[in-house]
Design a protein around this motif. Structure first.
Motif, PDB file in Angstrom:
ATOM      1  N   ASP A 156      36.340  40.353  36.161  1.00 21.39           N
ATOM      2  CA  ASP A 156      37.370  41.350  36.981  1.00 21.39           C
ATOM      3  C   ASP A 156      38.687  41.505  35.894  1.00 21.39           C
ATOM      4  OD1 ASP A 156      35.997  41.100  39.198  1.00 21.39           O
ATOM      5  OD2 ASP A 156      37.208  39.207  39.966  1.00 21.39           O
ATOM      6  N   VAL A 157      38.629  40.526  35.124  1.00 18.53           N
ATOM      7  CA  VAL A 157      39.647  40.941  34.161  1.00 18.53           C
ATOM      8  C   VAL A 157      39.472  42.096  33.312  1.00 18.53           C
ATOM      9  CG1 VAL A 157      40.963  40.054  31.880  1.00 18.53           C
ATOM     10  CG2 VAL A 157      40.653  38.653  33.980  1.00 18.53           C
ATOM     11  N   TRP A 165      39.712  45.354  35.237  1.00 20.32           N
ATOM     12  CA  TRP A 165      41.155  45.834  35.207  1.00 20.32           C
ATOM     13  C   TRP A 165      41.479  46.303  33.925  1.00 20.32           C
ATOM     14  CZ3 TRP A 165      45.382  44.764  32.766  1.00 20.32           C
ATOM     15  CH2 TRP A 165      46.913  45.351  33.452  1.00 20.32           C
ATOM     16  N   VAL A 166      41.240  45.925  32.844  1.00 20.32           N
ATOM     17  CA  VAL A 166      41.601  46.476  31.481  1.00 20.32           C
ATOM     18  C   VAL A 166      41.048  47.839  31.468  1.00 20.32           C
ATOM     19  CG1 VAL A 166      41.329  46.322  28.932  1.00 20.32           C
ATOM     20  CG2 VAL A 166      41.877  44.198  30.192  1.00 20.32           C
ATOM     21  N   ALA A 167      39.866  48.170  31.748  1.00 19.83           N
ATOM     22  CA  ALA A 167      39.194  49.301  31.738  1.00 19.83           C
ATOM     23  C   ALA A 167      39.787  50.312  32.572  1.00 19.83           C
ATOM     24  CB  ALA A 167      37.638  49.325  32.016  1.00 19.83           C
ATOM     25  N   VAL A 168      40.286  49.969  33.974  1.00 20.08           N
ATOM     26  CA  VAL A 168      41.062  50.750  34.694  1.00 20.08           C
ATOM     27  C   VAL A 168      42.489  51.007  34.128  1.00 20.08           C
ATOM     28  CG1 VAL A 168      42.300  50.719  37.109  1.00 20.08           C
ATOM     29  CG2 VAL A 168      39.863  50.065  36.758  1.00 20.08           C
ATOM     30  N   ALA A 169      42.956  49.916  33.631  1.00 26.51           N
ATOM     31  CA  ALA A 169      44.323  50.399  32.764  1.00 26.51           C
ATOM     32  C   ALA A 169      44.180  51.347  31.614  1.00 26.51           C
ATOM     33  CB  ALA A 169      45.113  49.093  32.286  1.00 26.51           C
ATOM     34  N   PHE A 170      43.092  51.375  30.993  1.00 24.11           N
ATOM     35  CA  PHE A 170      42.787  52.441  30.084  1.00 24.11           C
ATOM     36  C   PHE A 170      42.803  53.576  30.560  1.00 24.11           C
ATOM     37  CE2 PHE A 170      41.690  48.927  26.573  1.00 24.11           C
ATOM     38  CZ  PHE A 170      42.582  49.533  25.416  1.00 24.11           C
ATOM     39  N   GLU A 171      41.965  53.764  31.566  1.00 27.48           N
ATOM     40  CA  GLU A 171      41.620  54.945  32.298  1.00 27.48           C
ATOM     41  C   GLU A 171      42.959  55.415  33.049  1.00 27.48           C
ATOM     42  OE1 GLU A 171      38.698  53.896  35.029  1.00 27.48           O
ATOM     43  OE2 GLU A 171      37.165  54.054  33.816  1.00 27.48           O
ATOM     44  N   ARG A 229      34.305  49.303  29.317  1.00 31.05           N
ATOM     45  CA  ARG A 229      33.407  48.957  30.670  1.00 31.05           C
ATOM     46  C   ARG A 229      32.023  48.654  30.083  1.00 31.05           C
ATOM     47  NH1 ARG A 229      35.173  49.895  35.670  1.00 31.05           N
ATOM     48  NH2 ARG A 229      36.986  51.536  35.733  1.00 31.05           N
ATOM     49  N   THR A 230      31.389  49.312  29.224  1.00 29.92           N
ATOM     50  CA  THR A 230      29.980  49.107  28.641  1.00 29.92           C
ATOM     51  C   THR A 230      29.944  47.696  28.262  1.00 29.92           C
ATOM     52  OG1 THR A 230      29.833  51.338  28.433  1.00 29.92           O
ATOM     53  CG2 THR A 230      28.204  50.091  27.476  1.00 29.92           C
ATOM     54  N   ILE A 231      30.757  47.325  27.271  1.00 34.09           N
ATOM     55  CA  ILE A 231      30.507  45.915  26.476  1.00 34.09           C
ATOM     56  C   ILE A 231      30.755  44.735  27.462  1.00 34.09           C
ATOM     57  CG2 ILE A 231      30.797  46.924  24.171  1.00 34.09           C
ATOM     58  CD1 ILE A 231      33.653  45.719  24.287  1.00 34.09           C
ATOM     59  N   THR A 232      31.363  44.909  28.508  1.00 33.86           N
ATOM     60  CA  THR A 232      31.708  44.169  29.550  1.00 33.86           C
ATOM     61  C   THR A 232      30.850  43.798  30.769  1.00 33.86           C
ATOM     62  OG1 THR A 232      33.136  45.180  30.806  1.00 33.86           O
ATOM     63  CG2 THR A 232      34.075  43.734  28.931  1.00 33.86           C
ATOM     64  N   SER A 233      30.047  44.938  30.566  1.00 32.01           N
ATOM     65  CA  SER A 233      28.967  45.060  31.719  1.00 32.01           C
ATOM     66  C   SER A 233      27.665  44.229  31.345  1.00 32.01           C
ATOM     67  CB  SER A 233      28.580  46.348  32.269  1.00 32.01           C
ATOM     68  OG  SER A 233      28.082  47.280  31.233  1.00 32.01           O
ATOM     69  N   LYS A 234      26.649  44.120  32.432  1.00 27.18           N
ATOM     70  CA  LYS A 234      25.251  43.508  31.933  1.00 27.18           C
ATOM     71  C   LYS A 234      24.702  44.448  30.828  1.00 27.18           C
ATOM     72  CE  LYS A 234      25.049  40.887  36.026  1.00 27.18           C
ATOM     73  NZ  LYS A 234      24.337  40.771  37.378  1.00 27.18           N
TER      74      LYS A 234
END
Length: 136
Positions: free
Chosen positions: A3-4, A7-13, A70-75
């Motif tokens: 979730d963190v 949130w970081v990816a959404v903040a960057f977007e 987003r990519t490095i934090t996803s499966k």
């Protein structure tokens, strides 16, 4: 923890989008100020074009960072890696095209590397100098 990073990816977007919107507003203000000074239309168009182009470049750079987070934090999967590669490729081509439009030369032929933020800052300084000169 996921979730963190979301949130970081959404903040960057959000930051990337904000950079483009603020850049648009700055371009409009600089264009209006140039009109008020009586600059020729060709010069006004150039100011707005370079400023907006720089803001778009900056926004694209931040959006690429959001995609990376987003990519490095996803499966991890091959599909996610391919999607990221395609997104980065498209944004890179867009960035190169915009940079060529702003500078009028290929990016690797420029003597000085110029980021999107530098282009916007240059236009703001240029406007301040022109305003100062017209006040005299």
């Amino acid at each position: 923890m996921e979730d963190v990073f979301t949130w970081v990816a959404v903040a960057f977007e959000s930051l990337g989008t904000l950079a483009m919107v603020v850049g648009l507003l700055i371009a409009i203000v600089l264009g209006i100020r140039a009109i008020g000074r009586g600059d020729p239309g060709e010069e006004i168009f150039g100011i707005v074009r370079r400023t907006l182009g720089g803001a778009i470049l900056l926004g694209l750079e931040v959006l690429v960072a959001a995609d990376l987070v987003r990519t490095i934090t996803s499966k991890p999967s091959i599909e996610d890696a391919l999607i990221l590669g395609i997104i980065v490729l498209i944004r890179t081509v867009l960035s190169i095209s915009i940079q060529i439009e702003i500078d009028g030369v290929l990016p690797w032929r420029r003597a000085v590397v110029t980021s999107g933020a530098t282009v916007v800052a240059h236009e703001v300084r240029r406007d301040a100098a022109a305003a100062k000169a017209s006040d005299k």
